[in-house]
Scaffold this active site. Structure first.
Site, PDB file in Angstrom:
ATOM      1  N   LEU A 400      -4.978   1.253   1.581  1.00  0.00           N
ATOM      2  CA  LEU A 400      -4.103   0.267   1.474  1.00  0.00           C
ATOM      3  C   LEU A 400      -4.901  -1.156   1.240  1.00  0.00           C
ATOM      4  CD1 LEU A 400      -1.309   0.899   4.349  1.00  0.00           C
ATOM      5  CD2 LEU A 400      -1.019   1.466   1.710  1.00  0.00           C
ATOM      6  N   ASP A 401      -4.452  -2.049   0.625  1.00  0.00           N
ATOM      7  CA  ASP A 401      -5.038  -3.386   0.330  1.00  0.00           C
ATOM      8  C   ASP A 401      -5.159  -4.003   1.854  1.00  0.00           C
ATOM      9  OD1 ASP A 401      -4.990  -2.891  -2.554  1.00  0.00           O
ATOM     10  OD2 ASP A 401      -3.263  -4.089  -2.817  1.00  0.00           O
ATOM     11  N   GLN A 402      -6.024  -5.007   1.844  1.00  0.00           N
ATOM     12  CA  GLN A 402      -6.225  -5.334   2.977  1.00  0.00           C
ATOM     13  C   GLN A 402      -5.072  -6.240   3.402  1.00  0.00           C
ATOM     14  OE1 GLN A 402      -9.476  -8.345   2.996  1.00  0.00           O
ATOM     15  NE2 GLN A 402      -9.271  -8.582   5.389  1.00  0.00           N
ATOM     16  N   THR A 404      -1.978  -5.538   2.811  1.00  0.00           N
ATOM     17  CA  THR A 404      -0.668  -4.663   2.796  1.00  0.00           C
ATOM     18  C   THR A 404      -0.812  -4.123   4.499  1.00  0.00           C
ATOM     19  OG1 THR A 404      -0.828  -4.466   0.615  1.00  0.00           O
ATOM     20  CG2 THR A 404       0.682  -3.002   1.998  1.00  0.00           C
TER      21      THR A 404
END
Length: 555
Positions: A400-402, A404
């Site tokens: 997951l993106d940082q 998110t």
């Protein structure tokens, strides 16, 4: 020092004091773990500073870290200190900002002389790297290679003709005539060999002087780089020996005393040390601190404008224990949830666990896996590896993106990792995200089909690219509308980097950025990216049953 009203509505302080990050270190003397929080209030103050910076052109020329420190005066009143890392437009002293740590002035003259030498080396290196003879050499080399290739092709054709002619004349000419004809053919072969050697000699005569000049230039470049390295180390040693930090117990030590075995350039010039040193030397009690990046970012820095960052691992973190010494240890309230406690960034809730895999509810702002550089090592994976008995066997199945939050799946053995990864690759995993968009979406539902490609000139941004982009498909469903905001459920059918963020922001998608997504153009004052991985459904590779994981969206 600044009044709170310079940055925020003062009523904010009364109602909002939640923690999102802890600056921490161990006291060198007592061994106590010392902490200073980044709170929602300090973030709000930082957002106020961001607005000031955004409206002032003098801050637009360079990207750098900025920071604020909320402090308490001996009278009990609260004030705000602000600082920038390094130099601001070439200046270390700027009115209204915390001054640099004492010591820079003592070596200012010597530093200026060394910096002048370094600048002269830099200019000479730039000149040498732009040597016109390099391009001339490459052009001539290509021309000779083309001539040699053309000659080789012609000689090869002639050789083939000679071979055919030898076969013909062996059966038709008298012995005497055959001898003469064969000598003629051999002579033709010798002449072509001479022709090739002459061209090679001509090539060497033209290129060798250029090669010698380039070699001498490269040797000079190598020597200059060695000189630059030695001067940089000399400057660093001078500055670190003179820089003196003071903590809240009144002790002062130089950087050289604090960090043995070497330290990177710029240590002591970051926001956090400057702010804490100033507070300690002016009898101010620190309450909360926040640091953020503003401006453009190089590829190596990999920082996003308006995002908050913690203490950098190389420069600031080694100093934190000393700088915070003299403060009372802070205890973090225990939260009654099934979690793994981690002192730096709170807790990682576990939502499912068995002997083959583990699923966690990743908090926003924390990396899924460690990054490339030292200041980006803190992550879900690194924490679990440190804290679990079998942690070193863990591997992240996806990311997951940082920014998110939401469900992140990790495997505890190689076979499970391989089988789960295969499900993700074959699009057999059902994923659902919830987001708040910073505007009104008029369509109720639909599918966004826009191919995505990494933007090489603006990393880590992704962009829609019909020629090079990879197929990217997202289903969306509007859940609710409140004022100017729209709550949307996203179901990605592919898993490209920043897929939902670009599909939301691009005018060919929804044309509305996700709230808090500064990377793609949302500059609303908010504490986080409003994107949460709320649901994950897949086949458990060992139990052979469907696992359906869900979490509550935290916004």
């Amino acid at each position: 020092m600044h009044a709170l009203s310079d940055f925020i509505d003062c009523d904010f302080a009364i109602s909002n004091s939640s923690f999102s990050y802890w600056y921490e270190g161990r006291c060198p003397e007592s061994g106590d773990r010392l902490r200073l929080p980044r709170t929602s209030m300090s973030e709000a103050i930082a957002h106020g500073l961001m607005q000031h910076i955004a409206n002032n052109d003098c801050y637009s020329s360079e990207g750098k870290m900025y920071g604020i420190l909320l402090v308490e005066l001996p009278t009990g009143e609260q004030r705000v200190l602000k600082a920038f890392s390094g130099l601001l437009n070439g200046c270390s002293m700027v009115e209204g900002w915390v001054p640099p740590i004492s010591g820079r002035e003592e070596v200012a003259l010597e530093s200026a002389r060394t910096l002048a030498q370094l600048n002269a080396i830099k200019q000479e290196l730039l000149t040498l790297k732009q040597l016109t003879e390099r391009q001339q050499y490459e052009t001539l080399f290509d021309q000779f290679e083309q001539q040699l290739q053309t000659m080789s092709d012609r000689h090869r054709h002639c050789k083939h003709q000679r071979q055919e002619k030898r076969q013909q004349i062996c059966n038709t000419l008298t012995p005497e005539a055959l001898t003469i004809a064969l000598e003629q053919l051999d002579e033709e072969s010798r002449q072509q060999g001479i022709e090739r050697r002459q061209l090679k000699r001509q090539q060497n005569a033209v290129l060798q002087p250029l090669q010698q000049l380039i070699a001498a230039t490269d040797a000079r470049i190598s020597k200059l780089k060695q000189q630059r390295k030695a001067l940089s180390r000399q400057l660093q040693a001078q500055m670190h020996a003179s820089y003196s930090l003071t903590n809240f117990s009144g002790r002062s030590q130089s950087l050289e005393q604090l960090i043995s075995g070497g330290f990177p350039t710029g240590t002591g010039e970051c926001c956090a040390p400057k702010l804490l040193h100033y507070a300690a030397t002016h009898n101010l009690k620190p309450l909360a601190m926040a640091e953020f990046w503003w401006g453009t970012s190089s590829v190596n820095q990999d920082k996003i404008q308006g995002e908050f960052y913690g203490a950098c691992a190389e420069r600031c973190q080694p100093l934190m224990g000393f700088l915070l010494s003299g403060l009372k240890p802070i205890s973090i309230p225990n939260k009654h949830v099934y979690t793994i406690s981690y002192p730096t960034k709170g807790e990682i809730p576990i939502i499912y666990e068995d002997e083959w895999l583990i699923a966690v509810n990743k908090p926003a702002g924390l990396l899924s896996v460690p990054g490339r550089y030292r200041d980006r090592q803190d992550s879900v994976l690194s924490r679990l590896r440190h804290l679990l008995a079998d942690g070193m066997m863990l591997a992240s199945v996806h990311r997951l993106d940082q920014e998110t939050s939401g469900i992140l799946l990790l495997a505890r053995d190689r076979q499970t990792h391989r089988q789960l990864s295969q499900q993700f690759q074959q699009r057999q995993v059902h994923k659902v995200y919830e987001a708040i968009l910073s505007g009104t979406v008029t369509v109720e539902q639909g599918v966004i089909d826009l191919p995505l490609w990494g933007d090489p000139e603006n990393r880590p941004n992704q962009k829609v690219d019909w020629q090079h982009g990879k197929p990217s498909l997202t289903h969306f469903q509007v859940m609710d509308r409140q004022g100017d905001y729209t709550r949307v459920e996203f179901t990605p059918l592919t898993g490209r980097t920043h897929q939902l963020r670009v599909h939301a922001a691009d005018v060919r998608g929804l044309g509305v950025t996700i709230l808090g997504d500064r990377l793609y153009g949302c500059y609303a004052v908010t504490s986080r990216l409003h994107l949460h991985a709320m649901e994950l459904r897949f086949e458990h590779p060992q139990l052979e049953k469907t696992l359906h994981l869900q979490t509550i969206t935290p916004f």
